[in-house]
Design an enzyme around this catalytic site. Structure first.
Site, PDB file in Angstrom:
ATOM      1  N   GLY A  55      40.214  32.152  42.135  1.00  0.00           N
ATOM      2  CA  GLY A  55      41.145  33.345  42.596  1.00  0.00           C
ATOM      3  C   GLY A  55      40.750  34.203  43.322  1.00  0.00           C
ATOM      4  N   GLY A  57      42.007  38.244  43.883  1.00  0.00           N
ATOM      5  CA  GLY A  57      42.899  39.288  43.431  1.00  0.00           C
ATOM      6  C   GLY A  57      42.350  40.700  43.969  1.00  0.00           C
ATOM      7  CB  VAL A  62      37.405  34.991  39.769  1.00  0.00           C
ATOM      8  CG1 VAL A  62      36.948  34.514  38.382  1.00  0.00           C
ATOM      9  CG2 VAL A  62      37.832  36.429  39.567  1.00  0.00           C
ATOM     10  CE  LYS A  77      37.623  41.120  39.076  1.00  0.00           C
ATOM     11  NZ  LYS A  77      38.758  41.526  38.313  1.00  0.00           N
ATOM     12  CG  ASP A 170      43.525  46.739  35.628  1.00  0.00           C
ATOM     13  OD1 ASP A 170      44.741  46.852  36.012  1.00  0.00           O
ATOM     14  OD2 ASP A 170      42.630  46.186  36.201  1.00  0.00           O
TER      15      ASP A 170
END
Length: 342
Positions: A55, A57, A62, A77, A170
């Site tokens: 992914g 983001g 990642v 990441k 977060d």
């Protein structure tokens, strides 16, 4: 408005379609992570093979990687930060405390290294991926599953407070991960204040889950994480990011707010601060207990929200604890359906 931070991963094959119950005691977790950290040792880029994209983001990219010497599968990441070398070194030092984190509700951490302006973080690989990835493959997440998600996030937040004396700062769908054993874990928590602030200043997506008091620059406590949890639950229940909100039932049926697609980010921030908080429809769509729970998480004044002591006393959380819903089966069914349709 599309859901912020929502990566669109390629279909994947589950690493374990057949799941089993795990002994998840903290003692066994500590042994597991300690052993694997010893095996992996100091991370070296030459020892890693990239296996796929998990992914992209707002916080970074990642990927799934294999650590060849140990034969371990990890999630890497990569965060690009335009900060001074001294600040990057301080971030690396702050991240070291993550190696002492051993909880069944926290994604395991194996180390980090920096290369140029990038920080590479290595974490436990969760084969069910993040909740925003799952939401991109289905319409909504059922209430009984959301109960288990709520319970795991609360326990993760409690562990961070009791053992590391920190808040998460977060909470959002992309920072809640699941696996094919049915485990639900939080990641990317605020052990490094410098890292969190750098990401928040560089990427607007993370601000969309911030509490009103954080957006206005006021001091904040754990109730800020409770706001983010409530907002995350509303999004997962409705199937879309819920601000601005028009009619909760229409949003549940798939109709976004007419203003959503054309609202600038700063107008959205103003909406979070000044407009009534989003909510979900009540019975028969969702239980009155669930609706009451998210409404109390999303009180505009932080002193009116739950804290980590009172939140576990709510009926929705108590019922989630006794529920025998099979999260592992739900995770595997979703990704198996994706595989079958690919």
């Amino acid at each position: 408005m599309p859901r912020p931070d929502a990566p669109r991963p390629a279909p994947l094959k589950m690493d374990r379609i057949v799941h089993r119950q795990e002994d998840s005691s903290n003692e066994r977790l500590e042994d597991f992570f300690s052993l694997n950290r010893q095996i992996i040792g100091n991370l070296n880029p030459d020892d890693l093979i990239t296996m796929g994209d998990l992914g992209r983001g707002n916080g970074g990219t990642v990927t799934k990687v294999k650590h060849v010497p140990s034969n371990q599968i990890l999630a890497r990441k990569v965060i690009r930060l335009e900060v001074s070398p001294a600040e990057r070194n301080r971030i690396m030092q702050e991240l070291e405390v993550l190696k002492d984190c051993n909880s069944e509700y926290i994604v395991g951490y194996f180390g980090a290294y920096q290369r140029n302006v990038e920080i590479n973080l290595f974490m436990e690989y969760m084969d069910g991926r993040s909740l925003d990835s799952i939401l991109s493959k289905t319409t909504r997440i059922p209430e009984d599953i959301l109960g288990k998600i709520t319970l795991s996030v609360i326990r993760g937040l409690t562990y961070l407070r009791d053992n590391l004396n920190i808040m998460h700062r977060d909470i959002k769908p992309s920072n809640i991960l699941v696996n094919s054993h049915g485990q639900i874990k939080i990641c990317d928590f605020g052990v490094s204040g410098q890292l969190k602030e750098s990401i928040a200043q560089s990427f607007v997506g993370t601000r969309q889950y911030m509490s009103p008091e954080r957006l206005t620059g006021e001091s904040y406590k754990v109730q800020s994480d409770i706001w983010s949890l409530g907002l995350t639950l509303v999004e997962l229940a409705l199937g879309m990011y819920p601000i601005p909100q028009h009619d909760p039932l229409k949003m549940y049926e798939g109709e976004p707010s007419p203003e959503a697609s054309k609202m600038p980010i700063f107008a959205l921030m103003e909406c979070i601060v000044n407009q009534p908080p989003p909510t979900i429809p009540g019975p028969p769509v969702f239980s009155s207990e669930f609706k009451d729970f998210v409404d109390k998480c999303l009180k505009k004044l932080p002193q009116e929200r739950f804290d980590l002591r009172t939140i576990v006393q709510h009926k929705f959380v108590i019922e989630a604890e006794s529920s025998n819903v099979d999260v592992a089966q739900w995770v595997c069914q979703i990704w198996s359906r994706v595989d079958n349709n690919s």
